[in-house]
Design a protein around this motif. Structure first.
Motif, PDB file in Angstrom:
ATOM      1  N   GLU A   1      30.064  42.880  46.844  1.00 25.33           N
ATOM      2  CA  GLU A   1      31.210  43.216  47.683  1.00 25.33           C
ATOM      3  C   GLU A   1      32.242  44.050  46.942  1.00 25.33           C
ATOM      4  OE1 GLU A   1      32.801  39.576  49.114  1.00 25.33           O
ATOM      5  OE2 GLU A   1      31.053  39.075  50.348  1.00 25.33           O
ATOM      6  N   THR A   2      32.280  43.912  45.627  1.00 19.55           N
ATOM      7  CA  THR A   2      33.258  44.656  44.827  1.00 19.55           C
ATOM      8  C   THR A   2      32.550  45.390  43.704  1.00 19.55           C
ATOM      9  OG1 THR A   2      33.641  42.753  43.383  1.00 19.55           O
ATOM     10  CG2 THR A   2      35.073  42.983  45.315  1.00 19.55           C
ATOM     11  N   THR A   3      33.239  46.327  43.113  1.00 16.48           N
ATOM     12  CA  THR A   3      32.699  47.057  41.961  1.00 16.48           C
ATOM     13  C   THR A   3      33.666  46.920  40.801  1.00 16.48           C
ATOM     14  OG1 THR A   3      33.770  49.114  42.650  1.00 16.48           O
ATOM     15  CG2 THR A   3      31.524  48.722  43.442  1.00 16.48           C
ATOM     16  N   GLY A   4      33.121  47.018  39.618  1.00 20.82           N
ATOM     17  CA  GLY A   4      33.974  46.921  38.436  1.00 20.82           C
ATOM     18  C   GLY A   4      34.530  45.525  38.279  1.00 20.82           C
ATOM     19  N   GLY A   5      35.687  45.442  37.629  1.00 18.03           N
ATOM     20  CA  GLY A   5      36.334  44.158  37.488  1.00 18.03           C
ATOM     21  C   GLY A   5      36.370  43.679  36.063  1.00 18.03           C
ATOM     22  N   VAL A   6      37.005  42.536  35.866  1.00 18.89           N
ATOM     23  CA  VAL A   6      37.144  41.948  34.536  1.00 18.89           C
ATOM     24  C   VAL A   6      36.730  40.492  34.604  1.00 18.89           C
ATOM     25  CG1 VAL A   6      39.020  43.513  33.887  1.00 18.89           C
ATOM     26  CG2 VAL A   6      39.548  41.296  34.947  1.00 18.89           C
ATOM     27  N   LEU A   7      36.440  39.927  33.438  1.00 15.70           N
ATOM     28  CA  LEU A   7      36.085  38.521  33.323  1.00 15.70           C
ATOM     29  C   LEU A   7      36.880  37.931  32.171  1.00 15.70           C
ATOM     30  CD1 LEU A   7      34.261  36.049  33.980  1.00 15.70           C
ATOM     31  CD2 LEU A   7      32.603  36.981  32.326  1.00 15.70           C
ATOM     32  N   ASP A   8      37.670  36.939  32.472  1.00 14.33           N
ATOM     33  CA  ASP A   8      38.404  36.197  31.450  1.00 14.33           C
ATOM     34  C   ASP A   8      37.457  35.134  30.911  1.00 14.33           C
ATOM     35  OD1 ASP A   8      39.968  34.315  30.038  1.00 14.33           O
ATOM     36  OD2 ASP A   8      41.765  34.937  31.134  1.00 14.33           O
ATOM     37  N   LEU A   9      36.924  35.362  29.716  1.00 13.45           N
ATOM     38  CA  LEU A   9      35.916  34.466  29.154  1.00 13.45           C
ATOM     39  C   LEU A   9      36.437  33.047  28.999  1.00 13.45           C
ATOM     40  CD1 LEU A   9      34.474  36.860  26.416  1.00 13.45           C
ATOM     41  CD2 LEU A   9      33.523  36.389  28.680  1.00 13.45           C
ATOM     42  N   ALA A  10      37.679  32.933  28.542  1.00 15.59           N
ATOM     43  CA  ALA A  10      38.256  31.602  28.327  1.00 15.59           C
ATOM     44  C   ALA A  10      38.434  30.866  29.652  1.00 15.59           C
ATOM     45  CB  ALA A  10      39.585  31.725  27.591  1.00 15.59           C
ATOM     46  N   ALA A  11      38.983  31.554  30.643  1.00 13.43           N
ATOM     47  CA  ALA A  11      39.204  30.922  31.935  1.00 13.43           C
ATOM     48  C   ALA A  11      37.888  30.537  32.603  1.00 13.43           C
ATOM     49  CB  ALA A  11      40.001  31.853  32.842  1.00 13.43           C
ATOM     50  N   ALA A  12      36.837  31.366  32.391  1.00 12.12           N
ATOM     51  CA  ALA A  12      35.527  31.089  32.984  1.00 12.12           C
ATOM     52  C   ALA A  12      34.742  30.060  32.176  1.00 12.12           C
ATOM     53  CB  ALA A  12      34.728  32.378  33.108  1.00 12.12           C
ATOM     54  N   GLY A  13      35.246  29.705  30.998  1.00  8.35           N
ATOM     55  CA  GLY A  13      34.565  28.726  30.161  1.00  8.35           C
ATOM     56  C   GLY A  13      33.343  29.251  29.452  1.00  8.35           C
ATOM     57  N   VAL A  14      33.208  30.582  29.351  1.00  3.55           N
ATOM     58  CA  VAL A  14      32.028  31.165  28.697  1.00  3.55           C
ATOM     59  C   VAL A  14      31.993  30.744  27.234  1.00  3.55           C
ATOM     60  CG1 VAL A  14      30.922  33.316  27.981  1.00  3.55           C
ATOM     61  CG2 VAL A  14      31.898  33.112  30.280  1.00  3.55           C
ATOM     62  N   SER A  15      30.859  30.179  26.825  1.00  3.17           N
ATOM     63  CA  SER A  15      30.738  29.648  25.466  1.00  3.17           C
ATOM     64  C   SER A  15      29.882  30.508  24.551  1.00  3.17           C
ATOM     65  CB  SER A  15      30.134  28.240  25.513  1.00  3.17           C
ATOM     66  OG  SER A  15      28.817  28.282  26.074  1.00  3.17           O
ATOM     67  N   ALA A  16      29.110  31.435  25.141  1.00  5.49           N
ATOM     68  CA  ALA A  16      28.184  32.216  24.315  1.00  5.49           C
ATOM     69  C   ALA A  16      27.870  33.545  24.982  1.00  5.49           C
ATOM     70  CB  ALA A  16      26.894  31.435  24.081  1.00  5.49           C
ATOM     71  N   VAL A  17      27.482  34.496  24.155  1.00  7.12           N
ATOM     72  CA  VAL A  17      27.035  35.813  24.619  1.00  7.12           C
ATOM     73  C   VAL A  17      25.665  36.090  24.035  1.00  7.12           C
ATOM     74  CG1 VAL A  17      27.492  38.296  24.649  1.00  7.12           C
ATOM     75  CG2 VAL A  17      29.396  36.673  24.769  1.00  7.12           C
ATOM     76  N   VAL A  18      24.741  36.515  24.874  1.00  6.84           N
ATOM     77  CA  VAL A  18      23.418  36.946  24.414  1.00  6.84           C
ATOM     78  C   VAL A  18      23.350  38.454  24.568  1.00  6.84           C
ATOM     79  CG1 VAL A  18      20.926  36.800  24.733  1.00  6.84           C
ATOM     80  CG2 VAL A  18      22.349  34.766  25.087  1.00  6.84           C
ATOM     81  N   TRP A  19      23.148  39.135  23.448  1.00  6.12           N
ATOM     82  CA  TRP A  19      23.058  40.600  23.464  1.00  6.12           C
ATOM     83  C   TRP A  19      21.592  41.015  23.622  1.00  6.12           C
ATOM     84  CZ3 TRP A  19      27.468  43.174  23.927  1.00  6.12           C
ATOM     85  CH2 TRP A  19      28.646  42.578  23.468  1.00  6.12           C
ATOM     86  N   ALA A  20      21.213  41.390  24.813  1.00 11.40           N
ATOM     87  CA  ALA A  20      19.861  41.888  25.071  1.00 11.40           C
ATOM     88  C   ALA A  20      19.925  43.412  25.108  1.00 11.40           C
ATOM     89  CB  ALA A  20      19.331  41.318  26.383  1.00 11.40           C
ATOM     90  N   THR A  21      20.335  43.972  23.991  1.00  8.11           N
ATOM     91  CA  THR A  21      20.664  45.395  23.902  1.00  8.11           C
ATOM     92  C   THR A  21      19.689  46.175  23.027  1.00  8.11           C
ATOM     93  OG1 THR A  21      22.327  44.620  22.283  1.00  8.11           O
ATOM     94  CG2 THR A  21      23.114  45.233  24.455  1.00  8.11           C
TER      95      THR A  21
END
Length: 439
Positions: free
Chosen positions: A325-345
């Protein structure tokens, strides 16, 4: 077997499917050689894959010179440990002159045309060298990762093993090639909340009109097309692999369906500002592009079925089950509780140990079907070295056979020149000495 201080007609660097295939052909031609493997046979499949990993290509495509899959599930997909075992059994089937646990740290060519290989077991020399180390050397993690909060766990796809390895909480996966999509699915199936930064990688249906899509493409001759049949070879070689999976017998990976089930999809990762990450507004375009590629493959299969008069069940085309429904945007990692990032790059190539000028400005080896401009130096196992299967089990045998012919021809020329020289009637100056002087 001993390595240091010896001289071989051919040194093969790398003991994976490419290096072992090369050894098989050299054995058939009775060419003296050695295969030097940094770890042990099957290491990449055993140690650099996640626990649920399995092949994307069906088992019947696992065919190497003089050896092929002979199990009871040709249409299945071997998990990583079985692939490692497949390679170990292949090596045992013809007992190659293999040295394991030895790394080549430097390769140079003397003015006399001999290659010197500095290894962790000492110095060895060879008349010709085949570099069969593949393209996946150093994990590629973008510098932007340094700007993420220090308490956030970060792993590259080559380090990921299973969901329990990561701390509890949502996970951000960056990249949607085969690894990124399959790891995102692995986390999703484990009940983890996943945020996925979606790139422009294409996708393909696992099955279509009653058969595995790859089986159709194989029958259509798609995998026999040489790189010279494409208008832009460089662009073809840099293409991302289509995402699908062989998990649980094989299926599509439908990111839109994941979104319906609660996975959060974002566009390509654009920036990091503390605990806030931003994304490009290209999510819809990337999903549409992946679907278009999948449809294009189906179109080609439909044409083949019609032209060949094949009786195959009809199949309705895919209908998107979710649209952003939307494009772009931001994600607040702390507010979302994100604990880890996997780099599949992906990975970077690392050929710094090769001190021979055969690379272009991007560090890619310049070659024609694996034959470089330096006489006696070859590459094997590169993606799209000649065909789609060049970097895979399906097509590496064809490339190894071709290079073995070139290696044998070079040996014959060298022998003829030496006989002429001993007879006092040299036919010509060694061309390889002239090449090195010019370089």
């Amino acid at each position: 077997m001993s390595l240091a201080g010896g001289h071989r007609a051919v040194a093969v660097v790398g003991g994976g499917q490419a290096g072992l295939s090369m050894s098989w052909y050299l054995r058939q031609r009775a060419v003296d050689h050695v295969v030097i493997e940094r770890e042990r046979v099957g290491h990449e499949w055993r140690e650099r894959r996640w626990d649920s990993f399995c092949l994307v290509t069906p088992n019947w495509q696992c065919r190497l010179p003089g050896y092929a899959y002979a199990g009871d599930d040709p249409d299945g997909f071997m998990p990583g440990p079985e692939v490692a075992g497949f390679l170990e059994k292949y090596a045992a089937s013809f007992d190659p002159p293999l040295v394991e646990g030895v790394e080549v740290t430097r390769l140079r060519r003397t003015a006399g045309g001999v290659f010197e290989l500095v290894t962790t077991a000492g110095l060895t020399t060879a008349d010709q060298v085949v570099v069969a180390t593949g393209p996946y050397h150093v994990p590629a993690v973008p510098r932007i990762a340094e700007r993420l909060p220090t308490g956030l766990v970060q792993v590259h796809s080559s380090q990921y093993r299973n969901p329990a390895q990561l701390p509890e909480g949502p996970v951000l996966v960056v990249g949607t090639g085969q690894s990124g999509c399959q790891i995102a699915e692995d986390l999703h199936l484990a009940g983890r909340r996943v945020h996925l930064a979606v790139g422009s990688a294409p996708r393909a249906a696992r099955r279509y009109r009653g058969r595995d899509t790859l089986a159709w493409l194989d029958e259509m001759g798609h995998y026999d097309r040489g790189i010279d049949e494409f208008a832009d070879a460089d662009a073809v070689r840099l293409r991302a692999n289509h995402y699908m999976t062989g998990r649980d017998g094989g299926r599509d990976i439908d990111l839109r369906a994941f979104a319906v089930q609660g996975m959060r999809l974002h566009g390509r990762l654009r920036g990091v500002d503390g605990a806030t990450v931003s994304f490009d507004g290209d999510l819809a375009a990337n999903l549409d592009g992946a679907d278009a590629v999948a449809d294009g493959i189906k179109d080609a299969i439909d044409r083949y079925i019609d032209q060949a008069g094949i009786v195959a069940p009809a199949e309705a085309r895919y209908e998107p089950v979710w649209v952003p429904e939307t494009t772009g945007g931001v994600l607040d990692l702390a507010a979302a509780g994100v604990s880890a990032v996997v780099w599949a790059t992906g990975f970077h190539r690392d050929h710094r140990w090769i001190e021979v000028p055969v690379f272009d400005g991007r560090g890619y080896p310049t070659h024609e079907r694996g034959v470089t401009g330096c006489p006696g130096l070859y590459f094997l196992g590169l993606p799209w070295q000649w065909t789609w299967g060049s970097g895979r089990f399906a097509g590496v045998a064809r490339d190894a056979a071709y290079l073995s012919e070139r290696i044998a021809a070079a040996r014959r020329r060298r022998f003829t020149d030496e006989v002429s020289w001993l007879a006092g009637t040299p036919t010509e100056t060694y061309p390889d000495v002239e090449w090195w002087a010019a370089a």
